[in-house]
Design an enzyme around this catalytic site. Structure first.
Site, PDB file in Angstrom:
ATOM      1  N   ASP A 128      39.734  45.914  36.722  1.00  0.00           N
ATOM      2  CA  ASP A 128      38.945  47.088  36.344  1.00  0.00           C
ATOM      3  C   ASP A 128      37.467  46.890  36.679  1.00  0.00           C
ATOM      4  OD1 ASP A 128      38.798  49.636  34.485  1.00  0.00           O
ATOM      5  OD2 ASP A 128      37.179  48.305  33.852  1.00  0.00           O
ATOM      6  N   ASP A 151      38.332  59.460  41.489  1.00  0.00           N
ATOM      7  CA  ASP A 151      39.296  60.417  40.945  1.00  0.00           C
ATOM      8  C   ASP A 151      38.541  61.485  40.154  1.00  0.00           C
ATOM      9  OD1 ASP A 151      41.379  61.753  39.565  1.00  0.00           O
ATOM     10  OD2 ASP A 151      42.615  59.947  39.660  1.00  0.00           O
ATOM     11  N   ASP A 187      34.302  65.644  46.529  1.00  0.00           N
ATOM     12  CA  ASP A 187      34.624  66.963  47.071  1.00  0.00           C
ATOM     13  C   ASP A 187      34.949  67.954  45.953  1.00  0.00           C
ATOM     14  OD1 ASP A 187      36.920  65.480  46.477  1.00  0.00           O
ATOM     15  OD2 ASP A 187      38.167  66.628  47.853  1.00  0.00           O
TER      16      ASP A 187
END
Length: 243
Positions: A128, A151, A187
């Site tokens: 992580d 994400d 995006d």
């Protein structure tokens, strides 16, 4: 707490009475099945270029030992299949690039891309990234930070899982050397707005939207966003003396 030895890594956190703790993470782990090309790349290169998860549990762990030298260090969080990683690292042979990616087939893809690019200055790790910045990297040690297409967790109820929030911004800013730059791209317009709000509010960062970084190759994640009609947002923030 008793004297039991527990791994230092995430997913192994325990309460005082030994129960596993549920964690909110900015990613989910996907399948680990390799294609033949990925398997070949993993076999050929993982010993040299992939840092084993358990290595960070050792009290004498050092990233410099895994790179075999002392050099300015750039961290990439979420390197995916390594399209940007290989190109950017190959253009910076005097820097070390530490790439965090929890999807092992993506790591395997990255390995063959690094080999093709001749970029031997990259080490990959599946631990992580937030925990690692907290526990393995010191204040002001990073020459740069890259976070490309993290994400987006587009559903409102999942926004708490987005990587770029106030706590992480404070942590990341502190790990950057003065004058070092954090480059981001997404995006998803709502995530871009959140990134700007969070990073503008961090007193040790200065920056905002910038033209597309020409050094960053167009990755498959970016192409998918463009094909879906989404706008690509690039941001760059520099570490400045904070309050």
């Amino acid at each position: 707490m008793d004297e039991r030895v527990t791994p230092a890594r995430p997913h192994h956190k325990l309460t005082a009475d030994g129960r596993r703790m549920r964690e909110v993470l900015s990613y989910s782990r996907r399948g680990n099945r390799f294609t033949p090309r990925q398997a070949q790349a993993w076999t050929a290169h993982h010993d040299a270029w992939v840092i084993p998860d358990e290595a960070v549990d050792r009290p004498d762990f050092s990233f410099a030992d895994w790179f075999g030298r002392e050099a300015p260090l750039v961290v990439e969080i979420g390197s995916g299949v390594g399209e940007a990683t290989a190109a950017l690292a190959a253009a910076r042979p005097d820097h070390d690039v530490l790439a965090f990616e929890v999807w092992r087939p993506g790591v395997a893809d990255t390995l063959w891309r690094l080999h093709e690019a001749g970029a031997e200055n990259v080490r990959l790790i599946c631990v992580d990234a937030v925990w690692s910045l907290e526990n393995l990297l010191g204040e002001g040690t990073l020459a740069g930070l890259w976070t490309f297409f993290p994400d987006p967790w587009p559903k409102t109820r999942h926004h708490k899982r987005r990587l770029v929030g106030p706590d992480f911004a404070r942590l990341a800013a502190g790990r950057l050397a003065l004058g070092a730059t954090w480059r981001l791209a997404t995006d998803w317009s709502s995530y871009a707005e959140q990134m700007r709000a969070v990073l503008d509010a961090e007193p040790s960062l200065d920056g905002g939207p910038v033209p597309r970084w020409v050094e960053r190759p167009i990755t498959r994640f970016e192409r998918k966003g463009i094909e879906a009609g989404r706008t690509i947002s690039d941001l760059a923030y520099r570490r400045v003396p904070g309050h």
